[in-house]
Structures are given as structure tokens and as C-alpha cells.
Design an enzyme around this catalytic site. Structure first.
Site, short mmCIF file in Angstrom:
data_model
loop_
_atom_site.label_atom_id
_atom_site.label_comp_id
_atom_site.label_asym_id
_atom_site.label_seq_id
_atom_site.Cartn_x
_atom_site.Cartn_y
_atom_site.Cartn_z
N LYS A 70 0.85 -1.19 0.00
CA LYS A 70 0.00 0.00 0.00
C LYS A 70 0.88 1.23 0.00
O LYS A 70 1.85 1.30 0.76
CB LYS A 70 -0.85 -0.01 1.29
CG LYS A 70 -1.84 1.12 1.36
CD LYS A 70 -3.10 0.83 0.57
CE LYS A 70 -3.99 2.05 0.40
NZ LYS A 70 -3.58 2.93 -0.71
N LYS A 94 4.82 2.22 8.38
CA LYS A 94 3.65 3.07 8.67
C LYS A 94 2.40 2.21 8.91
O LYS A 94 1.68 2.39 9.88
CB LYS A 94 3.42 4.02 7.48
CG LYS A 94 2.46 5.14 7.76
CD LYS A 94 2.31 6.05 6.53
CE LYS A 94 3.61 6.71 6.12
NZ LYS A 94 3.42 7.75 5.09
N LYS A 106 5.21 1.96 -2.99
CA LYS A 106 5.18 3.37 -3.43
C LYS A 106 5.43 3.43 -4.92
O LYS A 106 6.11 2.56 -5.48
CB LYS A 106 6.29 4.16 -2.72
CG LYS A 106 6.03 5.64 -2.66
CD LYS A 106 4.95 5.93 -1.65
CE LYS A 106 4.87 7.37 -1.24
NZ LYS A 106 4.26 7.48 0.10
N THR A 190 -4.67 13.02 6.60
CA THR A 190 -3.25 13.04 6.95
C THR A 190 -2.95 14.23 7.86
O THR A 190 -2.31 14.08 8.92
CB THR A 190 -2.35 13.08 5.68
OG1 THR A 190 -2.86 12.15 4.74
CG2 THR A 190 -0.92 12.76 6.01
N ASN A 221 -1.64 19.40 0.60
CA ASN A 221 -2.78 18.82 1.34
C ASN A 221 -2.46 18.59 2.82
O ASN A 221 -3.26 18.95 3.70
CB ASN A 221 -3.17 17.51 0.65
CG ASN A 221 -4.16 16.71 1.45
OD1 ASN A 221 -3.78 15.81 2.19
ND2 ASN A 221 -5.43 17.06 1.36
N1 GLU Z 1 0.83 8.86 0.25
C1 GLU Z 1 0.35 8.74 1.60
C2 GLU Z 1 1.47 8.32 2.53
O1 GLU Z 1 2.62 8.54 2.27
C3 GLU Z 1 -0.87 7.86 1.70
C4 GLU Z 1 -0.68 6.46 1.23
C5 GLU Z 1 -1.98 5.68 1.08
O2 GLU Z 1 -3.03 6.20 1.39
O3 GLU Z 1 -1.86 4.55 0.63
O4 GLU Z 1 1.23 7.84 3.60
#
Ligand code: GLU
Length: 428
Positions: A70, A94, A106, A190, A221
Site C-alpha cells: 500500500k 507506517k 510506493k 493526513t 494537502n
Molecule cells: N501517500 C500517503 C502516505 O505517504 C498515503 C498512502 C496511502 O493512502 O496509501 O502515507
């Protein structure tokens, strides 16, 4: 510790540091120091002038022991495979720290989104999905927004995936627009999550949030909703934000000693995060150098832009009044700067805990997609607060128990969960 600002070397140095403290098995380290899979792709796109342009893109899948990979997809002109590797690795930690059943991934494309028309953006993200269709999906790897990408792009990617597999598959992508399979609260998640962590940190440190001030780096954002949350939820004051000005190709800090109004600033910011200087000036904002945010006399610093911003040079500029650093961005602090921050006793809330609200809400989005049953914004935000407060408590508990700083404690919590899942699956 290494003075490197290569994001992947940074991520590995942070991991090695904690792996040493844990006495982690050499073979387990070999698995976790590197991504499991990496895709480096070339994406041909028909541009508006009729010519084909080939973009370079990446998708990196670090570890899926706890669930499907994810993580977001970034559009950035200086994107590299190493940055994407680091970001994928941080996503594994995370999701583990937030205790959501997902792994780490990613993506990135080397491109400045401001140079593309809407049609070009759509063709680019659809082509990205076409190339990766066999390697992404709700049970494999689920992309989401990040720097330079938007909810609309997620909607296009979900549509492309659904067409290719011949079934409406909203859970293939998260961060989609509301009404197009998205979740309430995802836009705010976030930034608000950063503020839930700051609130818990202040509780722990015995600080009354109403008396506090913050300086924020960035105005995308995450920075926008962290600023809004700091003021509206904690009752504190934000005295500056910074932003990258895409016209001048330079960064500025927008300062107002009596407190900025983030909702006003948001209204004069374009879709790429550039604040209108003339309108800000007319509203009484002082416009300073892009680096000015870091030396402000405030209680809280919130770096919410890009990686490597607090480094060996800039760390020296942090004012002695600063008590908390809340990492809204991924990887904003280099290991070299970490040493100084720790020596000074500043309470740092590490990135993959502090900004885990986005992916946590993405997880909620995919759960709603699977159920085809959608929650209210209040329901989402209450669940988000609960999940993040628990994550914060587990890291703080580890930090107090093992007498280590919050970053190391977060790694300890995360690594233990990932290693346990690998054991239970018989990988190690
Ligand atoms: N890009 C965001 C992060 O770095 C969200 C990732 C997501 O929602 O999968 O946490």
C-alpha cells in the site's frame, strides 16, 4: 550516523540503527533492508501536440507480510528509484505502526504535473495502470495520492483498472474522489492525523495547546489540514507556512505573527500548492525566504513538504523554544539532524507514525469499498482518531519502556509486527 540525504540510504540507516539495538537476525535484516519487488517502467503518452513522449515511472513493493502493498504515487520532476524505495519501506513501517493489515509500496513518475494538461495527466495515469495491471490490485498493491497527484487521478486509475479486469473494482486504488468511490475524511485525514499526534504529545509533555504556536513547512494537502487542525482543534496559533512557487521556481514563507488563516490561504492557492503572493501581501502577510519557517520562535515545527528538509545544516537554525517536531512529510529529517534533535531533547513525532492518518483512512476507504457501504465523515474521523491515538500510545509506551526516542520506538513497534507476520507465514 550517515550524513547522507539519499532517502533510501537514510531509510536503511534508520532501520540498521534499530536492528542493531534489537539484535535482529542477519537473514531477517537482509529481507527487510531491501524492497521485495521493483518495477522500472517507461510510459509512452500521446501529448496534446500529437507527439509521443516517454515518461519514466516506478512502482516499488517493499514487504507484504501483513497484507497487500500500500502506498501513494508521486509526480515529481526529481523523482528517483531510491526515493521511491525509501518511501515504500516507510510505508511498511507506517501500516504496521498504525496496525492496519497492509504492507508497504510506493510509486513515482518523473514529471512536473504543472506542465501537463488534464488530458495528458489522464492518459499518463491510465497508461501507468495498463503497464502494471498484473502487479497491482486490491489484493496485491493499492496505489493512492501523494505529492503531485490528486483524487481525480485516482478516479481515472481505478476506472482503467476496472475496465482492464472487467469488473468495477474500487478497492484497487484509494484516495478517490467523493461520489466516485472515495471516503469522507480522506482529504483531511493526513493533516488531522498529524494534529491528533501533536495533541497526544502535548498531553504527555504537560503543555496546554491553547498557549502554543506552530510553524509549518509546505502548503500542500498535509500542511493545509495540519494548519487548520492546529488552530481549530487544538486552539493554537500557526504563525507561518511555506510553499514552493512554481512560477518563480523558488520557495517562500508566508508569515503573520498574530496567526495565519489557513482557510483563507487555501482559497488563494492553486492546485499545485503555490500561494498567490499579491493576494497574501494585500491581506497583511509578510513574504520571507522559503527557509525562514525553520528558525521561528514557536513551540511546534511541522515539516510537511518533502524529504531531507531538516538536515545537518538546517537543524542548527531550530529555535531553542521548539519543544515538538511533528513530521507531516515522509523523511523530512536526516539521521545526522536526528542526532542533534535528540541531544537537544526536542520531542519528535516520527513520520511514519505522525502522517499515518492518510493511509489509515485509505484502509477505511477500501473497507467501505468492499462492503459497498459508506460511513459518515464523523464516523471516519472518530475511527481515525481512535486508531492514531492507539498507535501513538503504543510508540510512546515503547519509548518509555526501552528508554529510546520516539523514532526508534516506532521502528521497534513496526519491525516486531512485520517480523511476527513473516514468522507466522513461515517466511523465516
Ligand atoms: N501517500 C500517503 C502516505 O505517504 C498515503 C498512502 C496511502 O493512502 O496509501 O502515507
Amino acid at each position: 550516523m550517515s550524513g547522507s540525504t539519499n532517502a533510501f540510504e537514510m531509510a536503511q540507516a534508520q532501520f540498521d540503527h534499530v536492528a542493531d539495538q534489537l539484535g535482529l537476525d542477519e537473514q531477517v535484516r537482509e529481507i527487510l533492508r531491501w524492497p521485495a519487488r521493483e518495477f522500472i517502467i517507461r510510459i509512452p503518452v500521446r501529448m496534446d501536440d500529437g507527439k509521443i513522449k516517454v515518461f519514466q515511472g516506478f512502482r516499488v513493493q517493499h514487504n507484504d507480510a501483513r497484507g497487500p502493498n500500500k502506498g501513494g504515487i508521486r509526480f515529481h520532476p526529481a523523482e528517483t528509484v531510491d526515493t521511491v524505495r525509501a518511501l515504500a519501506m516507510w510505508m511498511t513501517w507506517k501500516c504496521a505502526v498504525a496496525d492496519i493489515p497492509l504492507g508497504g509500496g510506493k510509486g513515482g513518475i518523473i514529471v512536473d504535473p504543472a506542465t501537463l494538461s488534464n488530458g495528458e495527466k489522464e492518459r499518463l495515469v491510465r497508461a501507468y495502470i495498463r503497464i502494471l495491471v498484473r502487479n497491482v490490485g486490491p489484493r496485491q498493491d493499492v496505489p493512492a495520492p501523494d505529492v503531485g497527484t490528486t483524487a481525480q487521478m485516482m478516479g481515472w486509475m481505478m476506472d482503467e483498472y476496472s475496465r482492464l479486469v472487467g469488473q468495477y473494482t474500487p478497492g484497487a486504488i484509494t484516495g478517490k474522489p467523493l461520489g466516485g468511490g472515495g471516503s469522507q475524511g480522506r482529504t483531511e485525514a493526513t493533516g488531522y492525523g498529524v494534529i491528533y499526534c501533536v495533541r497526544e504529545a502535548m498531553k504527555h509533555l504537560g503543555i496546554d495547546p491553547k498557549t502554543t504556536t506552530a510553524a509549518v513547512q509546505g502548503f500542500g494537502n498535509v500542511a493545509q489540514y495540519a494548519s487548520i487542525g492546529f488552530i481549530e482543534q487544538l486552539g493554537g496559533k500557526v504563525i507561518c507556512v511555506s510553499c514552493w512557487d512554481r512560477n518563480d521556481k523558488t520557495a517562500y514563507t508566508f508569515t503573520k505573527a498574530e496567526g495565519i488563516d489557513p482557510r483563507f490561504l487555501k482559497g488563494i492557492t492553486d492546485q499545485y500548492g503555490t500561494i498567490d503572493k499579491e493576494k497574501a501581501k494585500a491581506a497583511g502577510y509578510a513574504i520571507e525566504d522559503g527557509g525562514a519557517w525553520i528558525s521561528k520562535k514557536v513551540d511546534v515545527l511541522i515539516p510537511a513538504a518533502l524529504e531531507g528538509q531538516i538536515n545537518g545544516d538546517t537543524v542548527k537554525l531550530i529555535n531553542s523554544a521548539v519543544k515538538i517536531i511533528a513530521e507531516g512529510a515522509n523523511g523530512p529529517t536526516t539521521p545526522e539532524a536526528d542526532v542533534v534533535i535528540n541531544q537537544r531533547g526536542i520531542f519528535l513525532i516520527p513520520d511514519f507514525l505522525c502522517n499515518s492518518g492518510g493511509v489509515t483512512c485509505s484502509y477505511f476507504e477500501s473497507v467501505q469499498n468492499d462492503q459497498n457501504f459508506y460511513w459518515t465523515k464523523d464516523e471516519v474521523l472518530v475511527k481515525l482518531d481512535h486508531t492514531m491515538t492507539q498507535a501513538f500510545d503504543s510508540v510512546l509506551g515503547m519509548s518509555l519502556d526501552k528508554k529510546v526516542v520516539m523514532r526508534d520506538a516506532a521502528y521497534m513497534v513496526a519491525i516486531a509486527k512485520v517480523v511476527k507476520a513473516m514468522e507466522l507465514r513461515g517466511w523465516i
